[in-house]
Enzyme design. Structure first.
Site, PDB file in Angstrom:
ATOM      1  N   TYR A  23      -3.197  75.477   7.824  1.00 34.64           N
ATOM      2  CA  TYR A  23      -2.676  76.733   8.921  1.00 34.64           C
ATOM      3  C   TYR A  23      -3.775  77.694   9.167  1.00 34.64           C
ATOM      4  O   TYR A  23      -3.584  78.717   9.836  1.00 34.64           O
ATOM      5  CB  TYR A  23      -1.758  77.419   7.922  1.00 34.64           C
ATOM      6  CG  TYR A  23      -0.474  76.624   7.796  1.00 34.64           C
ATOM      7  CD1 TYR A  23       0.172  76.063   8.840  1.00 34.64           C
ATOM      8  CD2 TYR A  23       0.014  76.132   6.585  1.00 34.64           C
ATOM      9  CE1 TYR A  23       1.304  75.097   8.455  1.00 34.64           C
ATOM     10  CE2 TYR A  23       1.097  75.400   6.149  1.00 34.64           C
ATOM     11  CZ  TYR A  23       1.683  74.705   7.233  1.00 34.64           C
ATOM     12  OH  TYR A  23       2.931  73.760   7.042  1.00 34.64           O
ATOM     13  N   HIS A 101       3.984  75.383  16.491  1.00 35.16           N
ATOM     14  CA  HIS A 101       3.693  75.086  15.181  1.00 35.16           C
ATOM     15  C   HIS A 101       2.168  75.202  15.159  1.00 35.16           C
ATOM     16  O   HIS A 101       1.422  74.600  16.100  1.00 35.16           O
ATOM     17  CB  HIS A 101       3.897  73.521  14.696  1.00 35.16           C
ATOM     18  CG  HIS A 101       5.670  73.468  14.783  1.00 35.16           C
ATOM     19  ND1 HIS A 101       6.462  73.819  13.725  1.00 35.16           N
ATOM     20  CD2 HIS A 101       6.567  73.004  15.521  1.00 35.16           C
ATOM     21  CE1 HIS A 101       7.658  73.805  14.129  1.00 35.16           C
ATOM     22  NE2 HIS A 101       7.713  73.108  15.357  1.00 35.16           N
ATOM     23  N   ARG A 108       1.686  64.854   9.938  1.00 39.62           N
ATOM     24  CA  ARG A 108       1.713  65.015   8.584  1.00 39.62           C
ATOM     25  C   ARG A 108       3.044  64.108   7.980  1.00 39.62           C
ATOM     26  O   ARG A 108       3.166  63.208   8.439  1.00 39.62           O
ATOM     27  CB  ARG A 108       2.118  66.334   8.517  1.00 39.62           C
ATOM     28  CG  ARG A 108       0.837  67.399   8.953  1.00 39.62           C
ATOM     29  CD  ARG A 108       1.153  68.695   8.781  1.00 39.62           C
ATOM     30  NE  ARG A 108       1.355  69.219   7.541  1.00 39.62           N
ATOM     31  CZ  ARG A 108       1.848  70.392   7.302  1.00 39.62           C
ATOM     32  NH1 ARG A 108       2.193  71.209   8.202  1.00 39.62           N
ATOM     33  NH2 ARG A 108       1.959  70.753   6.038  1.00 39.62           N
TER      34      ARG A 108
HETATM   35  C1  DQA Z   1       5.027  74.792  10.528  1.00 39.67           C
HETATM   36  C2  DQA Z   1       4.908  73.242  10.176  1.00 39.67           C
HETATM   37  C3  DQA Z   1       6.413  73.272   9.106  1.00 39.67           C
HETATM   38  O1  DQA Z   1       6.629  71.751   9.226  1.00 39.67           O
HETATM   39  C4  DQA Z   1       6.027  73.893   8.079  1.00 39.67           C
HETATM   40  O2  DQA Z   1       7.278  73.861   7.308  1.00 39.67           O
HETATM   41  C5  DQA Z   1       5.700  75.312   8.148  1.00 39.67           C
HETATM   42  C6  DQA Z   1       4.627  75.747   9.247  1.00 39.67           C
HETATM   43  C7  DQA Z   1       3.482  74.898  11.432  1.00 39.67           C
HETATM   44  O3  DQA Z   1       3.471  76.037  11.921  1.00 39.67           O
HETATM   45  O4  DQA Z   1       2.790  74.276  11.407  1.00 39.67           O
HETATM   46  O5  DQA Z   1       6.101  76.293   7.545  1.00 39.67           O
HETATM   47  O6  DQA Z   1       5.824  75.362  11.365  1.00 39.67           O
END
Ligand code: DQA
Length: 154
Positions: A23, A101, A108
């Site tokens: 992230y 996202h 993933r």
């Molecule tokens: C997310 C991807 C989701 O799978 C994960 O649970 C998140 C963040 C992303 O921004 O990449 O909390 O939404």
């Protein structure tokens, strides 16, 4: 001027500290600061909402359906993959939504490849880090501008 809800789901308040390999290192406040700057350039009004609670997100979507919000950018976090309630909330209002996202969920775990939002969203953007918010907003604004008056955008 368009009112745009920036809806942030569970654990996104931990950005900056949380799994930086997936992230990045920007905090949610920093990302929202970038959206504020984009809003000044593009002339829209962002409203930010983050919650770790499914029901609170459902309530916020209902409110956005009634308060003059024109569209939403939603990063629902893990609720993307599980929440029929949030999907139904979007179906209960006339509120175009773009799914975003930070990470590329298709690279993933396999459970992240399922989204309960994608097929009712205008579009989905993922995998580019915080720039997904900018890309999503530009796509949403373009769609809102092209919408003919009175017709729903779904
Ligand atoms: C997310 C991807 C989701 O799978 C994960 O649970 C998140 C963040 C992303 O921004 O990449 O909390 O939404």
């Amino acid at each position: 001027m368009f009112n745009i809800l920036i809806l942030q789901g569970p654990n996104l308040n931990r950005l900056g500290k949380r799994e930086p390999g997936h992230y990045g290192t920007k905090t949610l406040d920093e990302i929202h600061g970038e959206i504020e700057m984009l809003a000044k350039q593009e002339g829209f009004l962002p409203v930010f909402f983050q919650s770790n609670h499914e029901g609170a997100i459902v309530d916020r979507i209902h409110a956005a359906g009634e308060d003059g919000t024109h569209g939403a950018i939603a990063n629902l976090g893990a609720y993307t993959h599980t929440s029929i309630a949030i999907r139904d909330a979007f179906l209960s209002v006339d509120l175009p939504v773009v799914e975003v996202h930070l990470s590329n969920v298709h690279r993933r775990e396999s459970f992240r490849a399922t989204s309960l939002l994608s097929d009712i969203a205008l579009g989905t953007i993922g995998g580019f880090g915080p720039v997904v918010y900018r890309l999503g907003i530009l796509g949403l604004l373009d769609a809102l501008q092209r919408r003919s008056p009175g017709s729903p955008l779904k």
